[in-house]
Design a protein around this motif. Structure first.
Motif, PDB file in Angstrom:
ATOM      1  N   PRO A 242      -2.566  -1.743   5.619  1.00 46.08           N
ATOM      2  CA  PRO A 242      -3.302  -0.602   5.317  1.00 46.08           C
ATOM      3  C   PRO A 242      -2.399   0.808   5.987  1.00 46.08           C
ATOM      4  CG  PRO A 242      -4.915  -1.941   5.895  1.00 46.08           C
ATOM      5  CD  PRO A 242      -3.474  -2.898   5.984  1.00 46.08           C
TER       6      PRO A 242
ATOM      7  N   HIS B   8       0.892  -1.180   0.006  1.00 46.43           N
ATOM      8  CA  HIS B   8      -0.075  -0.058   0.016  1.00 46.43           C
ATOM      9  C   HIS B   8       0.730   1.338  -0.240  1.00 46.43           C
ATOM     10  CE1 HIS B   8      -3.602  -2.182   0.970  1.00 46.43           C
ATOM     11  NE2 HIS B   8      -2.946  -3.089   1.668  1.00 46.43           N
ATOM     12  N   THR B   9       0.451   2.389  -0.683  1.00 49.62           N
ATOM     13  CA  THR B   9       1.026   3.458  -0.683  1.00 49.62           C
ATOM     14  C   THR B   9       0.325   4.683  -0.437  1.00 49.62           C
ATOM     15  OG1 THR B   9       0.765   3.667  -2.761  1.00 49.62           O
ATOM     16  CG2 THR B   9       2.815   2.789  -2.545  1.00 49.62           C
ATOM     17  N   ALA B  10       0.774   5.814   0.112  1.00 42.72           N
ATOM     18  CA  ALA B  10       0.238   6.974   0.548  1.00 42.72           C
ATOM     19  C   ALA B  10       1.168   8.223   0.243  1.00 42.72           C
ATOM     20  CB  ALA B  10      -0.541   6.819   1.880  1.00 42.72           C
TER      21      ALA B  10
ATOM     22  N   ARG C  42      -8.812   4.887   0.702  1.00 45.10           N
ATOM     23  CA  ARG C  42      -8.880   3.616   0.336  1.00 45.10           C
ATOM     24  C   ARG C  42      -9.054   3.301  -1.276  1.00 45.10           C
ATOM     25  NH1 ARG C  42      -7.746   2.831   4.937  1.00 45.10           N
ATOM     26  NH2 ARG C  42      -9.376   2.910   6.637  1.00 45.10           N
TER      27      ARG C  42
END
Length: 103
Positions: free
Chosen positions: A91, A77-79, A97
């Protein structure tokens, strides 16, 4: 005068490896660092931050990371928040999402 049988290999020029440009070398080094970073992630709760250094652009780092993530099948997951890229196997708190491609 000398006459002899010729081999087909004599007519083909040997292929030489083309040198990479500085930009291509930098991209390969960056992608190698990202692969090493992904290998170091073991726990889903573990989150790594990637901060751009002076002279680096966030979009360039994100594009390289996306390219590496396409080859990785662990589902990282990346943000991106406030100019920092976060990556984790689980997460990321406060991240959007992502349910796949945007409609």
């Amino acid at each position: 005068m000398k006459i002899r049988d010729a081999k087909p290999e004599e007519l083909v020029r040997p292929a030489r490896a083309k040198e990479l440009s500085p930009r291509q070398q930098a991209a390969q080094e960056r992608e190698a660092k990202f692969r090493k970073l992904l290998e170091s992630l073991s726990d889903p709760a573990q989150i790594k931050a990637i901060e751009p250094e002076k002279g680096e652009k966030l979009g360039t780092l994100r594009a390289s990371l996306t390219k590496v993530l396409q080859g990785d099948h662990r589902g990282a997951h990346t943000a991106v928040k406030r100019g920092v890229i976060y990556i984790s196997l689980g997460p990321i708190p406060g991240a959007r999402r992502a349910g796949g491609p945007r409609a």
